[in-house]
Design an enzyme around this catalytic site. Structure first.
Site, PDB file in Angstrom:
ATOM      1  N   CYS A 117     -21.795  63.256  74.225  1.00 48.92           N
ATOM      2  CA  CYS A 117     -22.010  61.833  74.216  1.00 48.92           C
ATOM      3  C   CYS A 117     -22.780  61.345  72.891  1.00 48.92           C
ATOM      4  O   CYS A 117     -23.649  62.374  72.664  1.00 48.92           O
ATOM      5  CB  CYS A 117     -22.268  60.748  75.480  1.00 48.92           C
ATOM      6  SG  CYS A 117     -21.819  59.377  75.329  1.00 48.92           S
ATOM      7  N   CYS A 119     -24.936  58.418  73.609  1.00 52.03           N
ATOM      8  CA  CYS A 119     -25.969  57.205  74.099  1.00 52.03           C
ATOM      9  C   CYS A 119     -27.286  57.668  73.915  1.00 52.03           C
ATOM     10  O   CYS A 119     -28.242  56.779  73.631  1.00 52.03           O
ATOM     11  CB  CYS A 119     -25.602  56.672  75.321  1.00 52.03           C
ATOM     12  SG  CYS A 119     -25.037  57.816  76.395  1.00 52.03           S
ATOM     13  N   CYS A 127     -22.198  54.823  73.685  1.00 47.60           N
ATOM     14  CA  CYS A 127     -21.570  55.949  73.715  1.00 47.60           C
ATOM     15  C   CYS A 127     -20.350  56.147  72.652  1.00 47.60           C
ATOM     16  O   CYS A 127     -19.388  56.742  72.821  1.00 47.60           O
ATOM     17  CB  CYS A 127     -20.805  56.242  75.140  1.00 47.60           C
ATOM     18  SG  CYS A 127     -21.906  55.834  76.421  1.00 47.60           S
ATOM     19  N   LYS A 192     -14.419  56.978  84.655  1.00 50.56           N
ATOM     20  CA  LYS A 192     -15.634  56.852  84.432  1.00 50.56           C
ATOM     21  C   LYS A 192     -15.896  55.331  84.720  1.00 50.56           C
ATOM     22  O   LYS A 192     -15.500  54.514  83.738  1.00 50.56           O
ATOM     23  CB  LYS A 192     -16.500  57.399  83.411  1.00 50.56           C
ATOM     24  CG  LYS A 192     -17.966  57.150  83.429  1.00 50.56           C
ATOM     25  CD  LYS A 192     -18.765  57.574  82.378  1.00 50.56           C
ATOM     26  CE  LYS A 192     -20.268  57.325  81.890  1.00 50.56           C
ATOM     27  NZ  LYS A 192     -20.948  58.023  81.066  1.00 50.56           N
ATOM     28  N   ARG A 202     -30.360  56.410  83.066  1.00 47.36           N
ATOM     29  CA  ARG A 202     -30.600  55.815  82.156  1.00 47.36           C
ATOM     30  C   ARG A 202     -32.219  55.834  81.663  1.00 47.36           C
ATOM     31  O   ARG A 202     -32.685  55.993  80.429  1.00 47.36           O
ATOM     32  CB  ARG A 202     -30.147  54.416  81.795  1.00 47.36           C
ATOM     33  CG  ARG A 202     -28.683  54.542  81.760  1.00 47.36           C
ATOM     34  CD  ARG A 202     -27.985  52.947  81.590  1.00 47.36           C
ATOM     35  NE  ARG A 202     -26.549  53.173  81.601  1.00 47.36           N
ATOM     36  CZ  ARG A 202     -25.552  52.172  81.796  1.00 47.36           C
ATOM     37  NH1 ARG A 202     -26.072  50.987  81.821  1.00 47.36           N
ATOM     38  NH2 ARG A 202     -24.254  52.483  81.936  1.00 47.36           N
ATOM     39  N   GLU A 230      -6.054  56.742  82.894  1.00 42.60           N
ATOM     40  CA  GLU A 230      -6.827  57.480  82.024  1.00 42.60           C
ATOM     41  C   GLU A 230      -6.702  58.810  82.416  1.00 42.60           C
ATOM     42  O   GLU A 230      -6.888  59.785  81.497  1.00 42.60           O
ATOM     43  CB  GLU A 230      -8.067  57.070  82.669  1.00 42.60           C
ATOM     44  CG  GLU A 230      -8.574  55.417  82.084  1.00 42.60           C
ATOM     45  CD  GLU A 230      -9.113  55.673  80.871  1.00 42.60           C
ATOM     46  OE1 GLU A 230      -8.924  56.632  80.032  1.00 42.60           O
ATOM     47  OE2 GLU A 230      -9.655  54.627  79.936  1.00 42.60           O
ATOM     48  N   LYS A 245     -16.285  59.211  88.239  1.00 42.34           N
ATOM     49  CA  LYS A 245     -17.660  58.888  88.437  1.00 42.34           C
ATOM     50  C   LYS A 245     -17.818  57.298  88.679  1.00 42.34           C
ATOM     51  O   LYS A 245     -16.970  56.642  87.731  1.00 42.34           O
ATOM     52  CB  LYS A 245     -18.207  59.490  86.996  1.00 42.34           C
ATOM     53  CG  LYS A 245     -19.749  59.252  86.877  1.00 42.34           C
ATOM     54  CD  LYS A 245     -19.918  59.832  85.615  1.00 42.34           C
ATOM     55  CE  LYS A 245     -21.552  59.498  85.399  1.00 42.34           C
ATOM     56  NZ  LYS A 245     -21.934  59.776  84.075  1.00 42.34           N
ATOM     57  N   SER A 271     -26.857  59.358  89.481  1.00 39.02           N
ATOM     58  CA  SER A 271     -28.347  59.182  89.731  1.00 39.02           C
ATOM     59  C   SER A 271     -28.794  58.118  90.795  1.00 39.02           C
ATOM     60  O   SER A 271     -29.856  58.365  91.535  1.00 39.02           O
ATOM     61  CB  SER A 271     -29.038  58.886  88.293  1.00 39.02           C
ATOM     62  OG  SER A 271     -28.560  57.582  87.896  1.00 39.02           O
ATOM     63  N   TYR A 310     -27.224  66.174  92.038  1.00 35.02           N
ATOM     64  CA  TYR A 310     -28.814  66.427  91.714  1.00 35.02           C
ATOM     65  C   TYR A 310     -29.452  66.891  92.826  1.00 35.02           C
ATOM     66  O   TYR A 310     -30.405  67.704  92.662  1.00 35.02           O
ATOM     67  CB  TYR A 310     -29.706  65.080  91.327  1.00 35.02           C
ATOM     68  CG  TYR A 310     -29.020  64.423  90.093  1.00 35.02           C
ATOM     69  CD1 TYR A 310     -29.189  65.144  88.879  1.00 35.02           C
ATOM     70  CD2 TYR A 310     -28.356  63.349  90.109  1.00 35.02           C
ATOM     71  CE1 TYR A 310     -28.776  64.272  87.632  1.00 35.02           C
ATOM     72  CE2 TYR A 310     -27.656  62.740  88.830  1.00 35.02           C
ATOM     73  CZ  TYR A 310     -28.089  63.403  87.893  1.00 35.02           C
ATOM     74  OH  TYR A 310     -27.211  62.800  86.554  1.00 35.02           O
TER      75      TYR A 310
HETATM   76  C1  PBG Z   1     -23.699  58.509  79.338  1.00 33.26           C
HETATM   77  C2  PBG Z   1     -24.015  59.195  80.760  1.00 33.26           C
HETATM   78  C3  PBG Z   1     -24.248  58.607  81.669  1.00 33.26           C
HETATM   79  C4  PBG Z   1     -24.177  59.301  82.929  1.00 33.26           C
HETATM   80  C5  PBG Z   1     -23.954  60.612  82.360  1.00 33.26           C
HETATM   81  N1  PBG Z   1     -23.491  60.354  81.273  1.00 33.26           N
HETATM   82  C6  PBG Z   1     -24.780  57.186  81.824  1.00 33.26           C
HETATM   83  C7  PBG Z   1     -24.098  55.886  81.410  1.00 33.26           C
HETATM   84  O1  PBG Z   1     -22.920  56.105  81.091  1.00 33.26           O
HETATM   85  O2  PBG Z   1     -24.874  55.160  81.252  1.00 33.26           O
HETATM   86  C8  PBG Z   1     -24.434  58.803  84.334  1.00 33.26           C
HETATM   87  C9  PBG Z   1     -25.194  60.034  85.228  1.00 33.26           C
HETATM   88  C10 PBG Z   1     -26.027  59.751  86.368  1.00 33.26           C
HETATM   89  O3  PBG Z   1     -26.050  58.439  86.578  1.00 33.26           O
HETATM   90  O4  PBG Z   1     -26.307  60.148  87.123  1.00 33.26           O
HETATM   91  N2  PBG Z   1     -22.721  58.971  78.542  1.00 33.26           N
HETATM   92 ZN    ZN Z   2     -22.919  57.970  76.646  1.00 34.33          ZN
END
Ligand code: PBG
Ligand code: ZN
Length: 320
Positions: A117, A119, A127, A192, A202, A230, A245, A271, A310
């Site tokens: 990604c 970001c 992203c 997602k 983040r 998707e 996700k 997370s 995690y």
């Molecule tokens: C970014 C990305 C994110 C996560 C994985 N890749 C966060 C987002 O889209 O802002 C989230 C992982 C998590 O919250 O554990 N592309």
């Molecule tokens: Zn991203």
């Protein structure tokens, strides 16, 4: 009338409950997401027990995971610098590229997926590449493809694009194939959702969008059928594994995706889901261990073949 059928008969003892159990969680189901960063190892405040690992430490984390029986890692990078084109994401001496090498040097028997990604690597925190305040889809695809290729050149076993832009699985597949990496699987974050459950991540990755939000590319949580659209598109473009996700508010989506596909389904226990259990456990409100096992089992029961979590390292020992 006295009941002839008594469901309680099958709940009388632990061995009996074990043999009639419909779902078995295994360490083979788990993927452990880890963070690698330039500079010293730092604890992640928002995710107690998780770290931004230095390049010196990341190999030993992989060794620990491998020794615990974990089969796969999902690697995220926190780079040295950010710019408008995510340059630090595709340089061959970027943090993920060096991190993959460090892992492969020390733990040669663990499967390494890398998050693809922009970001963490762009000033915008989006992203994709931003022009005039907007994420430009088609201009971002070559960048995402370059990132994926650089990871694979560094030794990644699979790439996991998490951007949710249109057409990126096809673009990455073509780039990998054109460079003779036709045997490298793509693990697509296919469904997602734009979710508040990513908050702690983040902070961990310093990757919050600097303007606006991610709702123009991540999915709207009001929608379920759209997830199938998707998934179908990503499979048509060459995805080998599809991901849903977050996991917990989306168990219905996991279930639907499992029924609609014949490829492995992965779910990401994100997370915010991790932090909620960690904090409730630390506050003495719940028993962390039993809540984690119940949570992960529910994700598997919904249909996930693979679970990124995690909790993987701490609970692998309970699941062998
Ligand atoms: C970014 C990305 C994110 C996560 C994985 N890749 C966060 C987002 O889209 O802002 C989230 C992982 C998590 O919250 O554990 N592309
Ligand atoms: Zn991203």
């Amino acid at each position: 009338m006295f009941p002839k059928i008594r469901p309680r008969r099958l709940r009388g003892s632990q061995p009996l409950r074990d043999i009639v159990a419909e779902t078995h969680l295994s360490v083979n189901d788990l993927v452990y997401p880890i963070f690698v960063k330039e500079g010293p190892t730092n604890p992640i405040k928002s995710m107690p027990g998780q770290y931004q690992h230095s390049l010196d430490d990341i190999g030993s984390v992989a060794v620990k995971a491998q020794e615990a029986g974990i089969k796969s890692l999902l690697l995220f990078g926190i780079p040295k610098y950010k710019d408008s084109m995510a340059t630090s994401a595709f340089e061959q001496d970027g943090v993920v590229q060096k991190g993959v090498k460090a892992i492969k040097d020390e733990a040669d028997d663990i499967f390494v997926m890398t998050d693809v990604c922009t970001c963490q690597y762009t000033n915008s925190g989006h992203c994709g590449i931003v022009d005039n305040g907007k994420v430009i889809n088609d201009k971002s695809l070559p960048i995402l493809s370059k990132i994926a290729l650089s990871h694979v050149k560094a030794g990644a076993d699979a790439v996991a694009p998490s951007d949710m832009l249109d057409g990126r699985v096809g673009a990455i597949r073509k780039t990998l194939d054109d460079n003779s990496y036709n045997d490298i699987p793509i693990v697509s974050y296919a469904a997602k959702y734009a979710s508040s459950y990513y908050g702690p991540f983040r902070e961990a990755c310093n990757s919050a969008p600097q303007h606006g939000d991610r709702k123009t590319y991540q999915m709207d949580y009001h929608n379920a059928r759209e997830a199938l659209k998707e998934i179908e598109l990503d499979i048509a473009e060459g995805a080998d594994i599809v991901m849903v996700k977050p996991a917990l508010c989306y168990l219905d989506i996991i279930c639907k995706v499992k029924e609609a596909t014949n490829i492995p389904v992965m779910a990401y226990n994100v997370s915010g889901e991790y932090a909620m259990i960690k904090h409730a456990g630390a506050a003495g409100l719940v028993d962390e261990r039993s809540m984690v096992l119940e949570t992960l089992t529910s994700i598997k029961r919904a249909g996930a073949d693979i679970i990124a979590t995690y909790f993987a390292l701490d609970y692998a020992g309970d699941l062998i």
